[in-house]
Design a protein around this motif. Structure first.
Motif, PDB file in Angstrom:
ATOM      1  N   GLY A 123       0.780  -1.241   0.000  1.00  0.00           N
ATOM      2  CA  GLY A 123       0.000   0.000   0.000  1.00  0.00           C
ATOM      3  C   GLY A 123       0.802   1.275   0.000  1.00  0.00           C
ATOM      4  O   GLY A 123       0.515   2.195  -0.772  1.00  0.00           O
ATOM      5  N   PRO A 124       1.825   1.383   0.874  1.00  0.00           N
ATOM      6  CA  PRO A 124       2.596   2.638   0.883  1.00  0.00           C
ATOM      7  C   PRO A 124       3.307   2.915  -0.441  1.00  0.00           C
ATOM      8  O   PRO A 124       3.414   4.066  -0.863  1.00  0.00           O
ATOM      9  N   ARG A 125       3.767   1.876  -1.108  1.00  0.00           N
ATOM     10  CA  ARG A 125       4.422   2.082  -2.411  1.00  0.00           C
ATOM     11  C   ARG A 125       3.423   2.559  -3.450  1.00  0.00           C
ATOM     12  O   ARG A 125       3.731   3.417  -4.270  1.00  0.00           O
ATOM     13  N   VAL A 126       2.241   1.992  -3.435  1.00  0.00           N
ATOM     14  CA  VAL A 126       1.196   2.414  -4.384  1.00  0.00           C
ATOM     15  C   VAL A 126       0.831   3.870  -4.130  1.00  0.00           C
ATOM     16  O   VAL A 126       0.741   4.674  -5.057  1.00  0.00           O
ATOM     17  N   ALA A 127       0.637   4.213  -2.857  1.00  0.00           N
ATOM     18  CA  ALA A 127       0.281   5.596  -2.513  1.00  0.00           C
ATOM     19  C   ALA A 127       1.393   6.562  -2.933  1.00  0.00           C
ATOM     20  O   ALA A 127       1.127   7.640  -3.473  1.00  0.00           O
ATOM     21  N   GLY A 128       2.642   6.174  -2.705  1.00  0.00           N
ATOM     22  CA  GLY A 128       3.764   7.031  -3.091  1.00  0.00           C
ATOM     23  C   GLY A 128       3.858   7.201  -4.596  1.00  0.00           C
ATOM     24  O   GLY A 128       4.138   8.299  -5.094  1.00  0.00           O
ATOM     25  N   ALA A 129       3.621   6.121  -5.332  1.00  0.00           N
ATOM     26  CA  ALA A 129       3.672   6.201  -6.793  1.00  0.00           C
ATOM     27  C   ALA A 129       2.559   7.084  -7.337  1.00  0.00           C
ATOM     28  O   ALA A 129       2.779   7.906  -8.233  1.00  0.00           O
TER      29      ALA A 129
ATOM     30  N   ALA B 241       2.055  14.658  -8.677  1.00  0.00           N
ATOM     31  CA  ALA B 241       2.978  15.794  -8.658  1.00  0.00           C
ATOM     32  C   ALA B 241       3.519  16.080 -10.058  1.00  0.00           C
ATOM     33  O   ALA B 241       3.686  17.241 -10.434  1.00  0.00           O
ATOM     34  N   LEU B 242       3.765  15.028 -10.836  1.00  0.00           N
ATOM     35  CA  LEU B 242       4.220  15.220 -12.222  1.00  0.00           C
ATOM     36  C   LEU B 242       3.182  15.987 -13.039  1.00  0.00           C
ATOM     37  O   LEU B 242       3.511  16.938 -13.746  1.00  0.00           O
ATOM     38  N   VAL B 243       1.927  15.583 -12.916  1.00  0.00           N
ATOM     39  CA  VAL B 243       0.864  16.245 -13.687  1.00  0.00           C
ATOM     40  C   VAL B 243       0.695  17.699 -13.231  1.00  0.00           C
ATOM     41  O   VAL B 243       0.570  18.608 -14.062  1.00  0.00           O
ATOM     42  N   VAL B 244       0.720  17.928 -11.918  1.00  0.00           N
ATOM     43  CA  VAL B 244       0.596  19.294 -11.410  1.00  0.00           C
ATOM     44  C   VAL B 244       1.778  20.146 -11.890  1.00  0.00           C
ATOM     45  O   VAL B 244       1.592  21.287 -12.324  1.00  0.00           O
ATOM     46  N   ALA B 245       2.991  19.582 -11.836  1.00  0.00           N
ATOM     47  CA  ALA B 245       4.167  20.323 -12.300  1.00  0.00           C
ATOM     48  C   ALA B 245       4.056  20.636 -13.789  1.00  0.00           C
ATOM     49  O   ALA B 245       4.426  21.729 -14.229  1.00  0.00           O
TER      50      ALA B 245
END
Length: 97
Positions: free
Chosen positions: A32-38, A44-48
């Motif tokens: 779960g934490p890896r999925v959430a981080g990805a 963040a990529l899309v927002v940037a």
């Protein structure tokens, strides 16, 4: 103008690739934490992209040609010249096309 030069297609491609990558991450067997981080990183990529990347595509003028390429003239740009694209663009702008 090719699709690579068109900001419209980049505005479609960046979120599209992010969605595909998010689906791959969701269907991968990861904790779960890896999925959430990805997913957060893709967000963040899309927002940037929409805050910074789009501004790069819509810059009004191309960078001036370097002084080393003295064969660049807007009237007759050479196809082999590294600045021929910017010369053609400036010639089109100056002709009012």
């Amino acid at each position: 103008m090719s699709a690579v030069d068109s900001p419209k297609w980049w505005n479609v491609a960046v979120p599209g690739v992010a969605v595909v990558l998010a689906l791959i991450v969701l269907f991968a067997e990861a904790p779960g934490p890896r999925v959430a981080g990805a997913i957060a990183t893709l967000g963040a990529l899309v927002v940037a992209w929409f805050t910074l990347g789009r501004r790069g595509c819509s810059s009004p003028d191309p960078p001036p040609p370097s002084s080393s390429s003295s064969s660049c003239s807007p009237e007759r740009p050479s196809r082999s010249s590294p600045c021929s694209r910017s010369c053609r663009a400036s010639a089109i702008r100056s002709s009012g096309c």
